[in-house]
Design a protein around this motif. Structure first.
Motif, PDB file in Angstrom:
ATOM      1  N   PRO A 108       0.887  -1.234  -0.152  1.00 18.09           N
ATOM      2  CA  PRO A 108      -0.092   0.252   0.100  1.00 18.09           C
ATOM      3  C   PRO A 108       0.896   1.178  -0.006  1.00 18.09           C
ATOM      4  O   PRO A 108       0.244   2.411  -0.327  1.00 18.09           O
ATOM      5  CB  PRO A 108      -0.796  -0.097   1.224  1.00 18.09           C
ATOM      6  CG  PRO A 108      -0.155  -1.262   2.279  1.00 18.09           C
ATOM      7  CD  PRO A 108       0.568  -2.046   1.081  1.00 18.09           C
ATOM      8  N   GLN A 109       2.070   1.293   0.219  1.00 16.75           N
ATOM      9  CA  GLN A 109       3.022   2.428   0.365  1.00 16.75           C
ATOM     10  C   GLN A 109       3.744   2.828  -0.891  1.00 16.75           C
ATOM     11  O   GLN A 109       4.546   3.572  -1.010  1.00 16.75           O
ATOM     12  CB  GLN A 109       3.910   2.301   1.509  1.00 16.75           C
ATOM     13  CG  GLN A 109       5.030   1.243   1.311  1.00 16.75           C
ATOM     14  CD  GLN A 109       4.542  -0.004   1.730  1.00 16.75           C
ATOM     15  OE1 GLN A 109       3.564  -0.568   1.602  1.00 16.75           O
ATOM     16  NE2 GLN A 109       5.693  -1.089   1.216  1.00 16.75           N
ATOM     17  N   THR A 110       3.699   1.730  -1.767  1.00 16.81           N
ATOM     18  CA  THR A 110       4.273   1.673  -3.235  1.00 16.81           C
ATOM     19  C   THR A 110       3.465   2.617  -4.129  1.00 16.81           C
ATOM     20  O   THR A 110       2.152   2.470  -4.123  1.00 16.81           O
ATOM     21  CB  THR A 110       4.713   0.375  -3.606  1.00 16.81           C
ATOM     22  OG1 THR A 110       3.396  -0.148  -4.182  1.00 16.81           O
ATOM     23  CG2 THR A 110       5.569  -0.490  -2.518  1.00 16.81           C
ATOM     24  N   PRO A 111       4.104   3.128  -5.211  1.00 18.56           N
ATOM     25  CA  PRO A 111       3.162   3.743  -6.257  1.00 18.56           C
ATOM     26  C   PRO A 111       2.228   2.786  -6.973  1.00 18.56           C
ATOM     27  O   PRO A 111       1.294   3.023  -7.068  1.00 18.56           O
ATOM     28  CB  PRO A 111       4.375   4.389  -7.206  1.00 18.56           C
ATOM     29  CG  PRO A 111       5.616   4.413  -6.211  1.00 18.56           C
ATOM     30  CD  PRO A 111       5.557   3.340  -5.297  1.00 18.56           C
ATOM     31  N   GLY A 113       0.847  -0.205  -5.891  1.00 18.99           N
ATOM     32  CA  GLY A 113      -0.167  -0.370  -4.753  1.00 18.99           C
ATOM     33  C   GLY A 113      -1.212   0.732  -4.762  1.00 18.99           C
ATOM     34  O   GLY A 113      -2.051   0.376  -4.634  1.00 18.99           O
ATOM     35  N   ARG A 114      -0.577   1.893  -4.681  1.00 16.71           N
ATOM     36  CA  ARG A 114      -1.452   3.168  -4.340  1.00 16.71           C
ATOM     37  C   ARG A 114      -2.419   3.181  -5.703  1.00 16.71           C
ATOM     38  O   ARG A 114      -3.380   3.526  -5.634  1.00 16.71           O
ATOM     39  CB  ARG A 114      -0.888   4.399  -4.149  1.00 16.71           C
ATOM     40  CG  ARG A 114      -0.189   4.540  -2.712  1.00 16.71           C
ATOM     41  CD  ARG A 114       0.174   6.014  -2.384  1.00 16.71           C
ATOM     42  NE  ARG A 114       1.319   6.342  -3.273  1.00 16.71           N
ATOM     43  CZ  ARG A 114       2.782   6.263  -2.722  1.00 16.71           C
ATOM     44  NH1 ARG A 114       2.928   5.714  -1.635  1.00 16.71           N
ATOM     45  NH2 ARG A 114       3.560   6.486  -3.691  1.00 16.71           N
ATOM     46  N   ASP A 117      -4.882   0.788  -5.580  1.00 16.71           N
ATOM     47  CA  ASP A 117      -6.019   0.838  -4.444  1.00 16.71           C
ATOM     48  C   ASP A 117      -6.582   1.989  -4.796  1.00 16.71           C
ATOM     49  O   ASP A 117      -7.968   2.073  -4.684  1.00 16.71           O
ATOM     50  CB  ASP A 117      -5.198   1.031  -3.060  1.00 16.71           C
ATOM     51  CG  ASP A 117      -6.069   1.129  -2.183  1.00 16.71           C
ATOM     52  OD1 ASP A 117      -7.211   0.271  -2.142  1.00 16.71           O
ATOM     53  OD2 ASP A 117      -5.695   1.613  -1.139  1.00 16.71           O
ATOM     54  N   ARG A 118      -6.212   3.335  -5.298  1.00 20.49           N
ATOM     55  CA  ARG A 118      -7.025   4.539  -5.394  1.00 20.49           C
ATOM     56  C   ARG A 118      -7.670   4.588  -6.657  1.00 20.49           C
ATOM     57  O   ARG A 118      -8.845   5.115  -6.796  1.00 20.49           O
ATOM     58  CB  ARG A 118      -6.074   5.806  -5.055  1.00 20.49           C
ATOM     59  CG  ARG A 118      -5.745   5.798  -3.700  1.00 20.49           C
ATOM     60  CD  ARG A 118      -4.492   6.764  -3.628  1.00 20.49           C
ATOM     61  NE  ARG A 118      -4.085   6.997  -2.236  1.00 20.49           N
ATOM     62  CZ  ARG A 118      -2.797   7.560  -1.765  1.00 20.49           C
ATOM     63  NH1 ARG A 118      -2.212   8.121  -2.620  1.00 20.49           N
ATOM     64  NH2 ARG A 118      -2.787   7.510  -0.602  1.00 20.49           N
ATOM     65  N   GLN A 119      -6.891   4.192  -7.791  1.00 19.76           N
ATOM     66  CA  GLN A 119      -7.542   4.240  -9.225  1.00 19.76           C
ATOM     67  C   GLN A 119      -8.266   3.444  -9.466  1.00 19.76           C
ATOM     68  O   GLN A 119      -9.772   3.749 -10.046  1.00 19.76           O
ATOM     69  CB  GLN A 119      -6.502   4.599 -10.025  1.00 19.76           C
ATOM     70  CG  GLN A 119      -5.416   5.622  -9.831  1.00 19.76           C
ATOM     71  CD  GLN A 119      -6.029   6.813  -9.910  1.00 19.76           C
ATOM     72  OE1 GLN A 119      -6.877   7.294 -10.713  1.00 19.76           O
ATOM     73  NE2 GLN A 119      -5.531   8.088  -9.113  1.00 19.76           N
ATOM     74  N   ASP A 121      -9.440   0.876  -7.420  1.00 21.18           N
ATOM     75  CA  ASP A 121     -10.103   0.167  -6.012  1.00 21.18           C
ATOM     76  C   ASP A 121      -9.945  -1.403  -5.995  1.00 21.18           C
ATOM     77  O   ASP A 121     -10.654  -2.100  -5.976  1.00 21.18           O
ATOM     78  CB  ASP A 121     -11.679   0.509  -6.215  1.00 21.18           C
ATOM     79  CG  ASP A 121     -12.361   0.307  -4.849  1.00 21.18           C
ATOM     80  OD1 ASP A 121     -11.619   0.584  -3.650  1.00 21.18           O
ATOM     81  OD2 ASP A 121     -13.487  -0.045  -4.766  1.00 21.18           O
ATOM     82  N   GLN A 123      -7.434  -4.070  -4.187  1.00 26.27           N
ATOM     83  CA  GLN A 123      -6.165  -4.509  -3.511  1.00 26.27           C
ATOM     84  C   GLN A 123      -5.496  -5.796  -3.971  1.00 26.27           C
ATOM     85  O   GLN A 123      -6.239  -6.913  -4.071  1.00 26.27           O
ATOM     86  CB  GLN A 123      -6.700  -4.502  -1.953  1.00 26.27           C
ATOM     87  CG  GLN A 123      -7.385  -3.452  -1.372  1.00 26.27           C
ATOM     88  CD  GLN A 123      -6.747  -3.093  -0.144  1.00 26.27           C
ATOM     89  OE1 GLN A 123      -6.190  -3.844   0.710  1.00 26.27           O
ATOM     90  NE2 GLN A 123      -6.579  -1.786   0.261  1.00 26.27           N
TER      91      GLN A 123
END
Length: 131
Positions: A108-111, A113-114, A117-119, A121, A123
């Motif tokens: 979750p802290q990597t580009p 993973g983000r 997760d964010r774009q 949705d 995981q």
């Protein structure tokens, strides 16, 4: 005869002894505690995830494995050595190294993973797609 005895001794030491230790520890407090642990929600979730992944992985491995074996055995093509390397790679790299690599790539802290997760949705790590 001596070689057979040494082989069986090695098999017993490396395969059977660890299995016996696992079973002795699993049943050390009795059968009731063991079966109670099997009924826990976390245990049931782990078993369901294992069966789900097996139902997906076995047919996929069958299809891709037979196709790769057929290609390797019957044809000479430009990427044949690369395909053989991809097939052999999981045998050469320990599972722990792959797990750490996946955490470093999809955490979750990597580009990456983000982004997922964010774009999207989605995981990947610590979920079914990561398995």
């Amino acid at each position: 005869m001596v070689l057979i005895a040494v082989s069986l001794g090695f098999l017993g030491l490396m395969l059977i002894a660890p299995l016996l230790v696992v079973f002795v520890e699993a049943f050390s407090r009795g059968l009731g505690v063991y079966f109670d642990a099997l009924a826990l929600p976390d245990t049931m979730a782990a078993l369901q995830l294992t069966l789900l992944v097996a139902v997906i992985a076995v047919p996929a491995n069958l299809v891709f494995g037979v196709a790769a074996a057929w290609l390797i055995a019957k044809f000479d093509f430009k990427g044949k050595s690369f395909l053989l390397t991809l097939i052999d790679l999981p045998f050469a790299i320990p599972t722990l190294v792959i797990g750490v690599m996946l955490v470093l790539l999809y955490g979750p802290q990597t580009p990456v993973g983000r982004f997922f997760d964010r774009q999207l949705d989605v995981q990947i790590l610590f979920e079914t797609p990561g398995i």
